[in-house]
Design a protein around this motif. Sequence first.
Motif, PDB file in Angstrom:
ATOM      1  N   LYS A   2     -15.897   1.042  21.161  1.00 36.21           N
ATOM      2  CA  LYS A   2     -16.541   0.170  22.127  1.00 36.21           C
ATOM      3  C   LYS A   2     -17.765   0.808  22.799  1.00 36.21           C
ATOM      4  O   LYS A   2     -18.759   0.147  23.027  1.00 36.21           O
ATOM      5  N   SER A   3     -17.635   2.091  23.099  1.00 35.45           N
ATOM      6  CA  SER A   3     -18.729   2.733  23.824  1.00 35.45           C
ATOM      7  C   SER A   3     -19.995   2.842  22.975  1.00 35.45           C
ATOM      8  O   SER A   3     -21.101   2.723  23.483  1.00 35.45           O
ATOM      9  N   THR A   4     -19.847   3.047  21.670  1.00 37.87           N
ATOM     10  CA  THR A   4     -21.040   3.110  20.819  1.00 37.87           C
ATOM     11  C   THR A   4     -21.720   1.743  20.796  1.00 37.87           C
ATOM     12  O   THR A   4     -22.936   1.653  20.717  1.00 37.87           O
ATOM     13  N   TYR A   5     -20.925   0.715  20.874  1.00 37.67           N
ATOM     14  CA  TYR A   5     -21.460  -0.632  20.937  1.00 37.67           C
ATOM     15  C   TYR A   5     -22.366  -0.835  22.139  1.00 37.67           C
ATOM     16  O   TYR A   5     -23.434  -1.368  22.054  1.00 37.67           O
ATOM     17  N   LYS A   6     -21.822  -0.387  23.261  1.00 42.90           N
ATOM     18  CA  LYS A   6     -22.556  -0.548  24.504  1.00 42.90           C
ATOM     19  C   LYS A   6     -23.902   0.149  24.448  1.00 42.90           C
ATOM     20  O   LYS A   6     -24.909  -0.406  24.831  1.00 42.90           O
ATOM     21  N   THR A   7     -23.889   1.381  23.962  1.00 45.40           N
ATOM     22  CA  THR A   7     -25.146   2.117  23.878  1.00 45.40           C
ATOM     23  C   THR A   7     -26.098   1.420  22.940  1.00 45.40           C
ATOM     24  O   THR A   7     -27.294   1.380  23.168  1.00 45.40           O
ATOM     25  N   LYS A   8     -25.534   0.879  21.880  1.00 40.37           N
ATOM     26  CA  LYS A   8     -26.370   0.210  20.910  1.00 40.37           C
ATOM     27  C   LYS A   8     -27.046  -1.005  21.531  1.00 40.37           C
ATOM     28  O   LYS A   8     -28.250  -1.206  21.386  1.00 40.37           O
ATOM     29  N   ALA A   9     -26.279  -1.809  22.235  1.00 36.54           N
ATOM     30  CA  ALA A   9     -26.837  -2.997  22.883  1.00 36.54           C
ATOM     31  C   ALA A   9     -27.956  -2.587  23.830  1.00 36.54           C
ATOM     32  O   ALA A   9     -29.028  -3.197  23.867  1.00 36.54           O
ATOM     33  N   ARG A  35     -29.641 -10.908  19.677  1.00 37.99           N
ATOM     34  CA  ARG A  35     -28.734 -11.467  18.664  1.00 37.99           C
ATOM     35  C   ARG A  35     -29.361 -11.529  17.277  1.00 37.99           C
ATOM     36  O   ARG A  35     -28.689 -11.371  16.276  1.00 37.99           O
ATOM     37  N   GLU A  36     -30.647 -11.801  17.251  1.00 38.99           N
ATOM     38  CA  GLU A  36     -31.340 -11.842  15.963  1.00 38.99           C
ATOM     39  C   GLU A  36     -31.307 -10.485  15.278  1.00 38.99           C
ATOM     40  O   GLU A  36     -31.328 -10.381  14.068  1.00 38.99           O
ATOM     41  N   ARG A  37     -31.300  -9.450  16.092  1.00 31.62           N
ATOM     42  CA  ARG A  37     -31.270  -8.100  15.543  1.00 31.62           C
ATOM     43  C   ARG A  37     -29.858  -7.643  15.219  1.00 31.62           C
ATOM     44  O   ARG A  37     -29.634  -6.910  14.276  1.00 31.62           O
ATOM     45  N   ASP A  38     -28.935  -8.055  16.047  1.00 31.30           N
ATOM     46  CA  ASP A  38     -27.552  -7.669  15.836  1.00 31.30           C
ATOM     47  C   ASP A  38     -26.632  -8.777  16.347  1.00 31.30           C
ATOM     48  O   ASP A  38     -26.411  -8.912  17.544  1.00 31.30           O
ATOM     49  N   ALA A  39     -26.119  -9.552  15.412  1.00 30.93           N
ATOM     50  CA  ALA A  39     -25.321 -10.729  15.768  1.00 30.93           C
ATOM     51  C   ALA A  39     -23.997 -10.365  16.423  1.00 30.93           C
ATOM     52  O   ALA A  39     -23.316 -11.219  16.973  1.00 30.93           O
ATOM     53  N   GLU A  40     -23.631  -9.098  16.364  1.00 30.96           N
ATOM     54  CA  GLU A  40     -22.343  -8.707  16.927  1.00 30.96           C
ATOM     55  C   GLU A  40     -22.390  -8.387  18.416  1.00 30.96           C
ATOM     56  O   GLU A  40     -21.366  -8.190  19.041  1.00 30.96           O
ATOM     57  N   ILE A  41     -23.574  -8.305  18.935  1.00 25.58           N
ATOM     58  CA  ILE A  41     -23.682  -8.042  20.366  1.00 25.58           C
ATOM     59  C   ILE A  41     -23.519  -9.364  21.102  1.00 25.58           C
ATOM     60  O   ILE A  41     -24.264 -10.309  20.864  1.00 25.58           O
ATOM     61  N   ASN A  42     -22.525  -9.435  21.950  1.00 22.51           N
ATOM     62  CA  ASN A  42     -22.283 -10.725  22.605  1.00 22.51           C
ATOM     63  C   ASN A  42     -23.013 -10.854  23.933  1.00 22.51           C
ATOM     64  O   ASN A  42     -23.586  -9.907  24.461  1.00 22.51           O
ATOM     65  N   ARG A  43     -22.961 -12.070  24.419  1.00 23.10           N
ATOM     66  CA  ARG A  43     -23.715 -12.446  25.599  1.00 23.10           C
ATOM     67  C   ARG A  43     -23.381 -11.598  26.837  1.00 23.10           C
ATOM     68  O   ARG A  43     -24.266 -11.118  27.529  1.00 23.10           O
ATOM     69  N   SER A  44     -22.088 -11.418  27.082  1.00 24.38           N
ATOM     70  CA  SER A  44     -21.729 -10.681  28.293  1.00 24.38           C
ATOM     71  C   SER A  44     -22.168  -9.218  28.201  1.00 24.38           C
ATOM     72  O   SER A  44     -22.520  -8.605  29.207  1.00 24.38           O
ATOM     73  N   THR A  45     -22.157  -8.675  26.996  1.00 19.77           N
ATOM     74  CA  THR A  45     -22.634  -7.297  26.820  1.00 19.77           C
ATOM     75  C   THR A  45     -24.111  -7.206  27.170  1.00 19.77           C
ATOM     76  O   THR A  45     -24.547  -6.280  27.863  1.00 19.77           O
ATOM     77  N   VAL A  46     -24.876  -8.190  26.721  1.00 17.29           N
ATOM     78  CA  VAL A  46     -26.305  -8.194  27.016  1.00 17.29           C
ATOM     79  C   VAL A  46     -26.537  -8.313  28.519  1.00 17.29           C
ATOM     80  O   VAL A  46     -27.290  -7.532  29.109  1.00 17.29           O
ATOM     81  N   ARG A  48     -24.532  -7.627  30.992  1.00 17.39           N
ATOM     82  CA  ARG A  48     -24.039  -6.443  31.690  1.00 17.39           C
ATOM     83  C   ARG A  48     -25.034  -5.292  31.553  1.00 17.39           C
ATOM     84  O   ARG A  48     -25.335  -4.583  32.500  1.00 17.39           O
ATOM     85  N   ASN A  49     -25.545  -5.150  30.341  1.00 17.74           N
ATOM     86  CA  ASN A  49     -26.519  -4.076  30.110  1.00 17.74           C
ATOM     87  C   ASN A  49     -27.820  -4.301  30.870  1.00 17.74           C
ATOM     88  O   ASN A  49     -28.439  -3.359  31.335  1.00 17.74           O
ATOM     89  N   LEU A  50     -28.220  -5.551  30.972  1.00 17.63           N
ATOM     90  CA  LEU A  50     -29.437  -5.856  31.735  1.00 17.63           C
ATOM     91  C   LEU A  50     -29.265  -5.408  33.180  1.00 17.63           C
ATOM     92  O   LEU A  50     -30.145  -4.767  33.753  1.00 17.63           O
ATOM     93  N   GLU A  51     -28.106  -5.731  33.759  1.00 14.70           N
ATOM     94  CA  GLU A  51     -27.849  -5.336  35.147  1.00 14.70           C
ATOM     95  C   GLU A  51     -27.864  -3.821  35.296  1.00 14.70           C
ATOM     96  O   GLU A  51     -28.401  -3.277  36.251  1.00 14.70           O
ATOM     97  N   ARG A  52     -27.277  -3.160  34.334  1.00  9.42           N
ATOM     98  CA  ARG A  52     -27.226  -1.707  34.402  1.00  9.42           C
ATOM     99  C   ARG A  52     -28.616  -1.093  34.290  1.00  9.42           C
ATOM    100  O   ARG A  52     -28.955  -0.133  34.980  1.00  9.42           O
ATOM    101  N   LEU A  53     -29.417  -1.659  33.416  1.00  4.96           N
ATOM    102  CA  LEU A  53     -30.782  -1.151  33.234  1.00  4.96           C
ATOM    103  C   LEU A  53     -31.630  -1.393  34.480  1.00  4.96           C
ATOM    104  O   LEU A  53     -32.524  -0.621  34.794  1.00  4.96           O
ATOM    105  N   VAL A  54     -31.324  -2.469  35.185  1.00  6.79           N
ATOM    106  CA  VAL A  54     -32.019  -2.724  36.455  1.00  6.79           C
ATOM    107  C   VAL A  54     -31.584  -1.672  37.475  1.00  6.79           C
ATOM    108  O   VAL A  54     -32.405  -1.076  38.170  1.00  6.79           O
TER     109      VAL A  54
END
Length: 137
Positions: A2-9, A35-46, A48-54
């Motif tokens: 799971k953690s590699t996923y998060k970093t990837k997103a 999603r176009e780049r990686d269909a396996e990354i889901n909406r909530s991951t995106v 969540r990551n946006l918030e973290r990057l902010v």
Amino acid sequence: MKSTYKTKAREVILEYLKKHTEQRLTAREIYEAVRERDAEINRSTVYRNLERLVDDGSLIKYKETDVDATCYRYSEHNGSCHDHMHAQCTGCGKVFHLDNAVFGNAPNKIKSEYGIDIDYGKTVIIGVCDKCRKKKK
Ligand SMILES: [Zn+2]
Ligand SMILES: [Zn+2]
């Protein structure tokens, strides 16, 4: 795994936003591009990551009044955008990193008179830049 996923997103999001610094992008648009780049990354991951990057200062988050949506933009001042306010042009969408000195004593006054402690990194002043003002004339 799971953690590699998060970093990837996170990487995919950052890479995309770095390439589109002149464009305003809503969370949904970013999600669709990712999603176009990686269909396996889901909406909530995106999201969540946006918030973290902010939070860590890699992205600037701001409200766009005409589309009534929250937009994100890559910060060229990577990691240091917490501590200053930003201004954004409604014409071209350009973001300016403001020097706190410009505000003088205003933040202290706002705190003492209204009780508001300004969150610099999340404050965006809306206006029209030089270039866009000249274009209008
Ligand atoms: Zn900044
Ligand atoms: Zn402008």
